[in-house]
Design a protein around this motif. Sequence first.
Motif, PDB file in Angstrom:
ATOM      1  N   VAL A  25       0.737  -1.298  -0.022  1.00  0.00           N
ATOM      2  CA  VAL A  25       0.064  -0.020   0.091  1.00  0.00           C
ATOM      3  C   VAL A  25       0.867   1.174  -0.107  1.00  0.00           C
ATOM      4  N   ARG A  26       0.396   2.265  -0.782  1.00  0.00           N
ATOM      5  CA  ARG A  26       1.100   3.475  -0.676  1.00  0.00           C
ATOM      6  C   ARG A  26       0.470   4.367   0.272  1.00  0.00           C
ATOM      7  N   LEU A  27       1.183   4.904   1.292  1.00  0.00           N
ATOM      8  CA  LEU A  27       0.616   5.840   2.214  1.00  0.00           C
ATOM      9  C   LEU A  27       0.914   7.166   1.657  1.00  0.00           C
ATOM     10  N   SER A  28       1.638   7.524   0.966  1.00  0.00           N
ATOM     11  CA  SER A  28       2.065   8.900   0.545  1.00  0.00           C
ATOM     12  C   SER A  28       3.161   8.846  -0.563  1.00  0.00           C
ATOM     13  N   PRO A  29       3.470   9.805  -1.395  1.00  0.00           N
ATOM     14  CA  PRO A  29       4.393   9.548  -2.627  1.00  0.00           C
ATOM     15  C   PRO A  29       5.658   9.344  -1.763  1.00  0.00           C
ATOM     16  N   GLY A  30       6.253   8.115  -2.166  1.00  0.00           N
ATOM     17  CA  GLY A  30       7.589   7.776  -1.650  1.00  0.00           C
ATOM     18  C   GLY A  30       7.565   6.856  -0.449  1.00  0.00           C
ATOM     19  N   GLU A  31       5.989   6.618   0.037  1.00  0.00           N
ATOM     20  CA  GLU A  31       5.980   5.998   1.363  1.00  0.00           C
ATOM     21  C   GLU A  31       5.150   4.837   1.121  1.00  0.00           C
ATOM     22  N   TRP A  32       5.759   3.760   1.133  1.00  0.00           N
ATOM     23  CA  TRP A  32       5.040   2.321   0.975  1.00  0.00           C
ATOM     24  C   TRP A  32       5.283   1.301   2.023  1.00  0.00           C
ATOM     25  N   VAL A  33       4.170   0.456   2.320  1.00  0.00           N
ATOM     26  CA  VAL A  33       4.096  -0.322   3.613  1.00  0.00           C
ATOM     27  C   VAL A  33       3.586  -1.718   3.170  1.00  0.00           C
TER      28      VAL A  33
END
Length: 230
Positions: A25-33
């Motif tokens: 899942v992408r939480l924000s641009p450049g932040e993936w979990v």
Amino acid sequence: MRLLNLPADREGRFVERVNRFLIRVRLSPGEWVEVHLHDPGRLPDLLTPGRRVLLRHAAHSRRKTQWDLLAFRKKDYWCFCHSGYHRGVAEALLRGTHPFGPFEELRPEPGVGEGRLDFLLQGPAGELWLEVKGVTWARDRVGLFPDAPTLRGLRHLRLLTELLDSDRRAGLLFLVFRREVEEVRAAAEVDPDFAEALARALDKGLAARAAVLSYDGKALYLERFVPVRA
């Protein structure tokens, strides 16, 4: 009717399914979990890249993944997709509405032969053995179960049928998380054996109920009951 408080902690965008129980899942641009998906089904019309999702922090900090998937955005509502909460939701529903009649005792995970079901209800009409299934797939306002072949679900139906054959009462409760659904049917094209077993059980007197539920990101609610058809 409010059934269970379950607030989400974060919204994101679905990227891909890594394996049966793991998505990215992408939480924000450049932040993936990486996120735990507590639903082994195929989720055919939900696993679309870019779809909005709601997440909740994992209860156990030592887990590999720190997030649980709670819901996918479908049209103008959230489709709840965490089967780990089904039993708690079902218990609240049973106690609040008595869809199978009144009862004095509700016992979870009763043993039946070599298997187990979700609940045993004991009331004025006697015992009722109950299994619970979640529905997250729909087509043309028809809720469909299962969305992948289910040997486990077939075993449960056979247990229920054996109980009916021995003159005991048995029931099946569908928790439907698609708000547009007006009836529930077996997905014969996905699992013909399950569809045949459901039709046979209904013919023998299986008590089947389907509850349409909604989720607003904070709690789960009962909307209405719809028919179950073979």
